[in-house]
Design a protein around this motif. Structure first.
Motif, PDB file in Angstrom:
ATOM      1  N   ARG B 142      78.291 -13.093 -62.823  1.00 15.54           N
ATOM      2  CA  ARG B 142      76.877 -13.428 -62.950  1.00 15.54           C
ATOM      3  C   ARG B 142      76.356 -13.589 -61.531  1.00 15.54           C
ATOM      4  O   ARG B 142      76.874 -14.425 -60.792  1.00 15.54           O
ATOM      5  CB  ARG B 142      76.672 -14.735 -63.708  1.00 15.54           C
ATOM      6  CG  ARG B 142      77.330 -14.783 -65.064  1.00 15.54           C
ATOM      7  CD  ARG B 142      76.476 -14.106 -66.127  1.00 15.54           C
ATOM      8  NE  ARG B 142      77.138 -14.196 -67.424  1.00 15.54           N
ATOM      9  CZ  ARG B 142      78.099 -13.345 -67.817  1.00 15.54           C
ATOM     10  NH1 ARG B 142      78.504 -12.398 -67.013  1.00 15.54           N
ATOM     11  NH2 ARG B 142      78.640 -13.470 -69.014  1.00 15.54           N
ATOM     12  N   SER B 143      75.350 -12.825 -61.204  1.00 13.57           N
ATOM     13  CA  SER B 143      74.832 -12.869 -59.848  1.00 13.57           C
ATOM     14  C   SER B 143      74.442 -14.300 -59.478  1.00 13.57           C
ATOM     15  O   SER B 143      73.797 -14.995 -60.243  1.00 13.57           O
ATOM     16  CB  SER B 143      73.622 -11.951 -59.755  1.00 13.57           C
ATOM     17  OG  SER B 143      73.075 -12.046 -58.476  1.00 13.57           O
ATOM     18  N   TRP B 146      79.097 -17.363 -59.741  1.00 16.05           N
ATOM     19  CA  TRP B 146      80.268 -16.703 -60.296  1.00 16.05           C
ATOM     20  C   TRP B 146      81.315 -17.769 -60.546  1.00 16.05           C
ATOM     21  O   TRP B 146      81.859 -18.343 -59.612  1.00 16.05           O
ATOM     22  CB  TRP B 146      80.785 -15.669 -59.304  1.00 16.05           C
ATOM     23  CG  TRP B 146      81.645 -14.631 -59.921  1.00 16.05           C
ATOM     24  CD1 TRP B 146      81.886 -14.434 -61.247  1.00 16.05           C
ATOM     25  CD2 TRP B 146      82.369 -13.616 -59.231  1.00 16.05           C
ATOM     26  NE1 TRP B 146      82.708 -13.358 -61.420  1.00 16.05           N
ATOM     27  CE2 TRP B 146      83.030 -12.843 -60.202  1.00 16.05           C
ATOM     28  CE3 TRP B 146      82.527 -13.290 -57.892  1.00 16.05           C
ATOM     29  CZ2 TRP B 146      83.828 -11.761 -59.868  1.00 16.05           C
ATOM     30  CZ3 TRP B 146      83.322 -12.219 -57.555  1.00 16.05           C
ATOM     31  CH2 TRP B 146      83.964 -11.451 -58.538  1.00 16.05           C
TER      32      TRP B 146
END
Lengths: 254, 330
Positions: B142-143, B146
């Protein structure tokens, strides 16, 4: 100068504070007060640029914090976290030296000057003789002082300290608060500290933010904000005020 | 105080010098031993005055390519292990926690059970490794935030699933193929073609790791602390993931699923006193390369002319050494 404008902080299902605007000026020592779970650490993270607020802005000298590079921010803002999620297997000196990272070359690393700063910081918190020890072998209180030394070595104009006094005995609590107080008075540093110790709140801070836990907050000079009534409301317990020549203290009235 | 510093620097330099010497010695040993023993002077002779002949052929066409492949493979595994241990902040992380080896093994075994040749098998192993990485990455990345614990657990869970499929493939495979499959699963450097790409990748990744070593030191303190000290944690984590993935895939395609080295080489260097990544990364690579080169030489020589899976010897050589190091720690 660090400031927040219309700051709203949320965790899932709850609003921690709503529309908080505070200017943390040079030469001021701020206490952040409130019950467990009211958002004190979240506020510190938001002021440090480590967590985005739900609304509002944090600015450093009028420049939005999230527009600064991580490195530029780290040169001006030092953060003592309540907990670190990693483990440092190296020595105490190497650990404190990490605080010099924002000033050191990212490629060639730490200079002799950086090492001198790290030694000086260790000396300031009375842990100079621990320099060569492995960090993991220290006691909780020793480690806390070494963590504070790392922030001192970072040499920032603004320090955000989440529970700087945890694990410290009385004498070292006084030592650390005196150290921070001196930096604030003599060098115009700004300190923002999450504190739980009612013994020290009245005598070591010039200003305070109280998070009430329902989204409301009070902020201002210690004389106005740190009153028995406000603290009783915030902590939800009866308090007794003790005054002496050195300042005011509060103890639970049980 | 300055004296302490000097002692540390001297000890590190000594450790580096010893490992460099051990690396050269391991490569020389690999050239000397095998089904046909060749004396040290004969090896030197062949290096300094190359002359055609059987000794020259054995050294330069058979042993040297394999020795250099083993060294690069061990170095890459050790480097990947050190990188993943700091990325996942977990001392038990090894190059295979991301599912790379299970993916590669399944790919290789499927190709073997279909009777494919070495090239097709390598391609299939590569495909399996990359597919496993893509799944782990896609499920966890997940941008901005993380979660490395989710990354670790996803890799472990995926590996467990792939292991079941590997067992199934083994059970269903024709008897004639099973031995080759077991060799692949325990690590096998006999199918080596060219080690040059692996050496280039090893050199490039080690250089990048050293360049980012101070950021890696900070990453060990946790994401928040690293960010508060000015590290761009998001890009750094992505870079470490990519570097570890490239190193592991290269090593696995070169030598199969060789265990132990990726987990233990970095720990051995840490136990010897080097915790800074500037020193830890290159020295781990040297140690991993040395151990795998020696283990592969033993695998070729011990039962000559029969060859044994190298994975057995990495453990046989490495386990006593590690136990000794651990027991000497206070």
């Amino acid at each position: 100068m660090l400031s927040c404008t219309d700051l709203t902080l949320k965790v899932p299902g709850r609003e921690l504070c709503r529309g908080l605007s505070v200017a943390f000026e040079p030469g001021q020592a701020w206490a952040v007060l409130g019950r467990n779970g009211t958002g004190k650490s979240t506020l510190i993270h938001a002021l440090a640029g480590l967590a985005a607020p739900a609304a509002g802005e944090v600015a450093l000298d009028g420049v939005a914090l999230d527009t600064l590079s991580a490195r530029a921010r780290a040169r001006r803002l030092g953060v003592l976290l309540q907990m670190e999620s990693g483990t440092w297997w190296g020595t105490v000196l190497e650990y404190v030296l990490l605080g010099r990272f924002p000033h050191a070359s990212p490629l060639s690393g730490y200079s002799c000057e950086d090492i001198a700063h790290a030694h000086a910081a260790l000396g300031q918190v009375g842990t100079g003789d621990l320099a060569a020890r492995k960090l993991v072998t220290l006691s909780g209180g020793e480690r806390q002082r070494v963590r504070i030394a790392q922030i001192l070595a970072q040499q920032c104009g603004i320090v955000l300290l989440d529970e700087p006094l945890q694990h410290l005995d009385l004498a070292h609590q006084a030592q650390v608060l005196n150290l921070i107080g001196r930096e604030v008075r003599e060098r115009g540093q700004t300190a923002v500290m999450v504190l739980h110790e009612p013994l020290w709140i009245g005598r070591s801070c010039t200003h305070a933010v109280i998070l009430n836990g329902d989204g409301s907050a009070v902020a201002g000079p210690a004389a106005d904000v740190i009153t028995r009534e406000r603290l009783e409301h915030a902590y939800g317990c009866a308090l007794r005020e003790i005054g002496d020549g050195g300042g005011r203290s509060f103890v639970p009235d049980v | 105080m300055a004296g302490d510093h000097l002692v540390v620097v001297t000890r590190t330099a000594l450790l580096g010098f010893m490992l460099a010497a051990a690396s050269v010695a391991s490569l020389a040993t690999a050239l000397m031993f095998g089904s046909l023993p060749i004396g040290f002077t004969a090896v030197l002779d062949s290096i300094v005055f190359p002359a055609p002949g059987i000794i020259h052929d054995v050294i330069w066409n058979l042993r040297a390519p394999r020795a250099f492949a083993a060294f690069a493979c061990g170095g890459l595994l050790a480097l990947a292990g050190a990188l993943l241990q700091v990325l996942l902040r977990n001392a038990l992380a090894d190059p295979y926690v991301l599912g790379v080896s299970s993916g590669a093994s399944l790919g290789a075994l499927l190709a073997l059970s279909l009777g494919a040749g070495a090239a097709a098998m390598n391609l299939s192993a590569f495909g399996g490794a990359v597919a496993a990485l893509v799944v782990v990455f896609g499920l966890t990345y997940r941008s901005g935030d993380w979660n490395v614990y989710r990354l670790l657990l996803t890799g472990v869970v995926l590996s467990a699933g792939l292991s079941a499929l590997i067992s199934l493939t083994l059970v269903l495979a024709p008897d004639a193929q099973v031995k080759g499959m077991l060799f692949w699963l325990m690590g096998d450097l006999s199918q080596t073609t060219s080690a040059l790409p692996a050496w280039l990748i090893l050199g490039a990744l080690a250089a990048l790791g050293v360049a980012a070593s101070f950021q890696l030191d900070l990453l060990a303190l946790g994401d928040l602390k690293a960010r508060s000290l000015g590290v761009a944690v998001g890009p750094l984590q992505l870079g470490v993931f990519a570097a570890a993935a490239v190193a592991t895939v290269t090593a696995v395609v070169l030598g199969g699923a060789i265990g132990f080295i990726g987990l233990m080489a970095p720990h051995a260097i840490r136990l010897a006193g080097a915790t800074s990544h500037r020193i830890l990364l290159p020295l781990s690579a040297l140690l991993g390369g040395t151990v795998l080169t020696l283990a592969d030489t033993a695998a070729r020589t011990a039962w000559a002319p029969q060859q044994l899976p190298v994975g057995i010897f990495t453990a046989l050589l490495g386990v006593p050494a590690m136990l000794l190091l651990l027991s000497r720690q206070r």
